[in-house]
Design a protein around this motif. Structure first.
Motif, PDB file in Angstrom:
ATOM      1  N   ASN A  46      65.796  10.104  39.187  1.00 31.48           N
ATOM      2  CA  ASN A  46      65.422   9.016  37.883  1.00 31.48           C
ATOM      3  C   ASN A  46      65.467   9.483  36.409  1.00 31.48           C
ATOM      4  OD1 ASN A  46      63.748   8.441  40.349  1.00 31.48           O
ATOM      5  ND2 ASN A  46      62.463  10.459  39.956  1.00 31.48           N
ATOM      6  N   ALA A  48      63.774   7.582  33.979  1.00 33.20           N
ATOM      7  CA  ALA A  48      62.291   7.314  33.768  1.00 33.20           C
ATOM      8  C   ALA A  48      61.868   8.339  32.321  1.00 33.20           C
ATOM      9  CB  ALA A  48      61.134   6.495  34.615  1.00 33.20           C
ATOM     10  N   GLY A  49      61.616   8.369  31.369  1.00 32.75           N
ATOM     11  CA  GLY A  49      61.078   9.552  30.454  1.00 32.75           C
ATOM     12  C   GLY A  49      61.603  10.312  30.393  1.00 32.75           C
ATOM     13  N   GLN A  50      62.916  10.590  30.866  1.00 33.91           N
ATOM     14  CA  GLN A  50      64.060  11.539  30.599  1.00 33.91           C
ATOM     15  C   GLN A  50      63.848  11.716  29.036  1.00 33.91           C
ATOM     16  OE1 GLN A  50      65.139  13.472  32.268  1.00 33.91           O
ATOM     17  NE2 GLN A  50      65.085  13.088  34.144  1.00 33.91           N
ATOM     18  N   ILE A  94      60.132   5.008  28.793  1.00 31.31           N
ATOM     19  CA  ILE A  94      59.421   4.474  29.264  1.00 31.31           C
ATOM     20  C   ILE A  94      58.097   6.040  29.914  1.00 31.31           C
ATOM     21  CG2 ILE A  94      59.089   4.379  32.028  1.00 31.31           C
ATOM     22  CD1 ILE A  94      62.162   2.702  32.062  1.00 31.31           C
ATOM     23  N   ARG A  95      57.087   6.223  29.941  1.00 35.02           N
ATOM     24  CA  ARG A  95      55.962   7.438  30.179  1.00 35.02           C
ATOM     25  C   ARG A  95      55.943   7.533  31.387  1.00 35.02           C
ATOM     26  NH1 ARG A  95      50.977   5.837  26.346  1.00 35.02           N
ATOM     27  NH2 ARG A  95      50.514   7.939  27.523  1.00 35.02           N
ATOM     28  N   ILE A  96      56.301   8.832  31.523  1.00 36.92           N
ATOM     29  CA  ILE A  96      55.916   8.684  33.353  1.00 36.92           C
ATOM     30  C   ILE A  96      54.706  10.025  33.033  1.00 36.92           C
ATOM     31  CG2 ILE A  96      57.845   9.061  33.987  1.00 36.92           C
ATOM     32  CD1 ILE A  96      58.201  11.479  33.802  1.00 36.92           C
ATOM     33  N   GLU A  97      54.151  10.477  34.169  1.00 37.01           N
ATOM     34  CA  GLU A  97      52.614  11.022  34.911  1.00 37.01           C
ATOM     35  C   GLU A  97      53.221  11.814  36.036  1.00 37.01           C
ATOM     36  OE1 GLU A  97      48.432   9.429  34.094  1.00 37.01           O
ATOM     37  OE2 GLU A  97      49.507   8.192  33.237  1.00 37.01           O
ATOM     38  N   VAL A  98      53.519  13.369  35.916  1.00 38.01           N
ATOM     39  CA  VAL A  98      53.315  13.313  37.360  1.00 38.01           C
ATOM     40  C   VAL A  98      51.981  14.490  38.026  1.00 38.01           C
ATOM     41  CG1 VAL A  98      55.157  13.863  35.948  1.00 38.01           C
ATOM     42  CG2 VAL A  98      53.393  15.890  36.177  1.00 38.01           C
ATOM     43  N   THR A  99      51.931  14.844  39.413  1.00 41.13           N
ATOM     44  CA  THR A  99      50.815  14.892  39.922  1.00 41.13           C
ATOM     45  C   THR A  99      51.458  16.210  41.085  1.00 41.13           C
ATOM     46  OG1 THR A  99      50.104  12.495  40.251  1.00 41.13           O
ATOM     47  CG2 THR A  99      49.015  14.039  41.822  1.00 41.13           C
ATOM     48  N   PRO A 100      50.987  17.057  40.440  1.00 39.57           N
ATOM     49  CA  PRO A 100      52.210  18.083  41.042  1.00 39.57           C
ATOM     50  C   PRO A 100      51.247  18.312  42.833  1.00 39.57           C
ATOM     51  CG  PRO A 100      51.445  19.068  39.298  1.00 39.57           C
ATOM     52  CD  PRO A 100      50.829  17.870  39.482  1.00 39.57           C
ATOM     53  N   PRO A 101      52.437  18.652  43.554  1.00 37.98           N
ATOM     54  CA  PRO A 101      52.159  19.036  44.898  1.00 37.98           C
ATOM     55  C   PRO A 101      50.524  19.533  45.299  1.00 37.98           C
ATOM     56  CG  PRO A 101      53.973  20.006  44.433  1.00 37.98           C
ATOM     57  CD  PRO A 101      53.238  19.605  43.579  1.00 37.98           C
TER      58      PRO A 101
ATOM     59  N   ASN B  46      63.747  15.991  32.869  1.00 39.08           N
ATOM     60  CA  ASN B  46      62.600  16.559  33.944  1.00 39.08           C
ATOM     61  C   ASN B  46      63.087  16.194  35.168  1.00 39.08           C
ATOM     62  OD1 ASN B  46      61.011  15.820  31.552  1.00 39.08           O
ATOM     63  ND2 ASN B  46      61.240  13.809  32.117  1.00 39.08           N
ATOM     64  N   GLN B  50      62.490  13.815  41.029  1.00 37.40           N
ATOM     65  CA  GLN B  50      63.724  13.456  41.433  1.00 37.40           C
ATOM     66  C   GLN B  50      64.315  13.534  42.983  1.00 37.40           C
ATOM     67  OE1 GLN B  50      65.146  12.208  39.276  1.00 37.40           O
ATOM     68  NE2 GLN B  50      65.344  12.953  37.497  1.00 37.40           N
ATOM     69  N   ILE B  94      56.744  16.705  43.956  1.00 32.05           N
ATOM     70  CA  ILE B  94      56.329  15.975  43.036  1.00 32.05           C
ATOM     71  C   ILE B  94      56.048  15.092  42.495  1.00 32.05           C
ATOM     72  CG2 ILE B  94      55.672  16.152  40.053  1.00 32.05           C
ATOM     73  CD1 ILE B  94      56.948  19.338  40.225  1.00 32.05           C
ATOM     74  N   ARG B  95      54.981  13.721  42.455  1.00 32.86           N
ATOM     75  CA  ARG B  95      54.831  12.507  42.907  1.00 32.86           C
ATOM     76  C   ARG B  95      54.687  12.449  40.563  1.00 32.86           C
ATOM     77  NH1 ARG B  95      50.086  10.173  46.451  1.00 32.86           N
ATOM     78  NH2 ARG B  95      51.192   8.474  45.245  1.00 32.86           N
ATOM     79  N   GLU B  97      54.610   8.906  38.775  1.00 30.85           N
ATOM     80  CA  GLU B  97      53.962   6.750  38.662  1.00 30.85           C
ATOM     81  C   GLU B  97      55.025   6.984  36.434  1.00 30.85           C
ATOM     82  OE1 GLU B  97      50.636   5.950  38.883  1.00 30.85           O
ATOM     83  OE2 GLU B  97      49.990   7.298  40.043  1.00 30.85           O
ATOM     84  N   VAL B  98      54.710   5.936  36.300  1.00 30.27           N
ATOM     85  CA  VAL B  98      55.796   5.421  35.560  1.00 30.27           C
ATOM     86  C   VAL B  98      54.969   3.756  34.854  1.00 30.27           C
ATOM     87  CG1 VAL B  98      57.815   5.579  36.112  1.00 30.27           C
ATOM     88  CG2 VAL B  98      57.374   2.907  36.550  1.00 30.27           C
ATOM     89  N   THR B  99      54.957   3.846  33.593  1.00 33.04           N
ATOM     90  CA  THR B  99      54.605   2.833  32.927  1.00 33.04           C
ATOM     91  C   THR B  99      55.619   2.491  31.943  1.00 33.04           C
ATOM     92  OG1 THR B  99      52.143   3.918  32.055  1.00 33.04           O
ATOM     93  CG2 THR B  99      52.464   2.484  30.994  1.00 33.04           C
ATOM     94  N   PRO B 101      57.701   0.540  28.799  1.00 30.38           N
ATOM     95  CA  PRO B 101      57.213  -0.326  27.313  1.00 30.38           C
ATOM     96  C   PRO B 101      56.756  -1.277  27.171  1.00 30.38           C
ATOM     97  CG  PRO B 101      59.643   0.687  27.345  1.00 30.38           C
ATOM     98  CD  PRO B 101      59.303   0.856  28.967  1.00 30.38           C
TER      99      PRO B 101
END
Lengths: 101, 101
Positions: A46, A48-50, A94-101, B46, B50, B94-95, B97-99, B101
């Protein structure tokens, strides 16, 4: 002092990519990395957001051959410095949000 | 037929990482990559979400020296194959989500 100014100028220049131009140029990346920066194949990361700094170095290293990959070593040499800045700016924005397992 | 079975076994084995064990082992990664896989420094990517295949290859390449980095080339050689599978499984689980720009 000259050295400090020089470094500041370099840093500023290296972050001057245009994310809109980068999005257009990212069409060549989308088959593997997704236009939204979410990987389409297990072998591709991925983007995105790097961090832009990381993306810029990755592309520069593929361009010079310092980093090698079956696909990227073919496409990166044709990228200009502006292309690299634009692509890093686009995927980095690109903004990313994470959801830990 | 034997070859096909062998490949299937290899693929299954390579994806048998334990994400809970990986989370514990990821403590050594968190200063740069974040325990949630979100980079803490501009030079580090990040790792959250991945593809496991990509993460496993990245760590294996740092371990063998095929890929080089000031920090990773120091820490990766001490990782076992199980460590690599566990870390790839954890960060890959880890899940994100992207937004755009």
């Amino acid at each position: 002092m000259l050295i400090l100014l020089g470094l500041a100028g370099y840093a500023a220049g290296a972050q001057a990519g245009d994310p809109k131009a980068g999005r257009r140029k990212a069409i060549q990346c989308q088959t593997c990395h997704g236009l939204d920066g979410l990987s389409k194949i297990p072998e591709a990361p991925n983007l995105a957001g790097q961090p832009e700094t990381y993306l810029r170095k990755a592309l520069a290293d593929y361009k010079t051959g310092a980093r090698k990959n079956e696909m990227m070593s073919v496409v990166a040499p044709s990228l200009s410095e502006a292309d690299i800045d634009d692509l890093a700016s686009y995927f980095g924005s690109i903004r990313i949000e994470v959801t830990p397992p």
